[in-house]
Scaffold this active site. Structure first.
Site, PDB file in Angstrom:
ATOM      1  N   ASP A  56      82.995  33.286 -47.746  1.00  9.32           N
ATOM      2  CA  ASP A  56      81.616  33.678 -47.411  1.00  9.32           C
ATOM      3  C   ASP A  56      80.908  32.565 -46.649  1.00  9.32           C
ATOM      4  O   ASP A  56      80.869  31.417 -47.089  1.00  9.32           O
ATOM      5  CB  ASP A  56      80.846  34.016 -48.686  1.00  9.32           C
ATOM      6  CG  ASP A  56      81.529  35.105 -49.497  1.00  9.32           C
ATOM      7  OD1 ASP A  56      81.872  36.150 -48.920  1.00  9.32           O
ATOM      8  OD2 ASP A  56      81.743  34.898 -50.709  1.00  9.32           O
ATOM      9  N   ASP A  58      87.098  28.439 -46.538  1.00  9.42           N
ATOM     10  CA  ASP A  58      86.230  29.152 -47.471  1.00  9.42           C
ATOM     11  C   ASP A  58      86.005  30.556 -46.904  1.00  9.42           C
ATOM     12  O   ASP A  58      86.258  30.809 -45.718  1.00  9.42           O
ATOM     13  CB  ASP A  58      84.909  28.386 -47.613  1.00  9.42           C
ATOM     14  CG  ASP A  58      83.941  29.075 -48.562  1.00  9.42           C
ATOM     15  OD1 ASP A  58      84.376  29.493 -49.650  1.00  9.42           O
ATOM     16  OD2 ASP A  58      82.763  29.207 -48.205  1.00  9.42           O
TER      17      ASP A  58
END
Length: 198
Positions: free
Chosen positions: A10, A8
């Site tokens: 952020d 992922d």
């Protein structure tokens, strides 16, 4: 087919600061570049998979997301000579979730916890999802991993601590909980092949 480590964005690679309107506000979490470089050195396919609904919400164009990813890749390279082998993101959002821009407002299999990004990556890069790992800071990251047959790792950076505390999204069952990406990568490299593991 080869295994991959899906990441992922952020809260895992860069600091979680909400929607990033200025390029200079995207900054790496300490230790991330070295962790990605460690994956590179082990010849593990390293792939970004990220929900990025800013374009669907009308916050900024898709070209801004691409520019943010250019900065992310530049920072990884500058700090540790690290690289991402592929980048996938979902700019789409359904109307009930808040999509307002016609070009990006739709239901899609690419939005987490759906598996579209992982399936696309596997198809395009000959990846074995059953041997792969997903590292994220949200319950939806872990859910996507399990929906695709991957091992799901939750990091405590970003929203991870809030997920574990029951304060964000919903309860989930990660296969491993790591303090940050560096610890997650250490655990991944200790696993070897997932063959024969439960």
């Amino acid at each position: 087919m080869k295994p991959a480590v899906f990441l992922d964005r952020d809260g895992v690679l860069n600091q979680e600061v909400g929607y990033i309107h200025r390029l200079e506000d995207l900054n790496l979490i300490p230790g991330v570049a070295a962790a990605v470089r460690h994956l590179n050195d082990r010849n593990l396919f390293c792939c970004l998979v990220s929900n990025q609904s800013g374009p669907a919400r009308g916050y900024y164009p898709a070209s801004h997301v691409e520019a943010l990813h250019d900065r992310l890749c530049y920072l990884l390279d500058q700090e540790a000579g690290a690289r991402l082998d592929a980048l996938y993101y979902c700019p789409y959002l359904s109307p009930p979730e808040g999509g307002t821009q016609p070009e990006f407002t739709r239901w899609t299999t690419w939005r987490k916890p759906n598996t579209g990004m992982l399936v696309a990556a596997a198809w395009e890069h000959d990846l074995d999802l059953s041997q792969s790992f997903m590292v994220g800071d949200k319950a939806t990251d872990v859910d996507m991993a399990h929906n695709a047959g991957c091992t799901g790792i939750l990091v405590k950076t970003g929203y991870g601590d809030r997920v574990l505390g029951g304060e964000y999204q919903h309860h989930t069952h990660p296969d491993f909980i790591a303090s940050d990406l560096a610890e997650a990568v250490h655990w991944i490299t200790q696993q070897g092949s997932k063959s024969g593991r439960s």
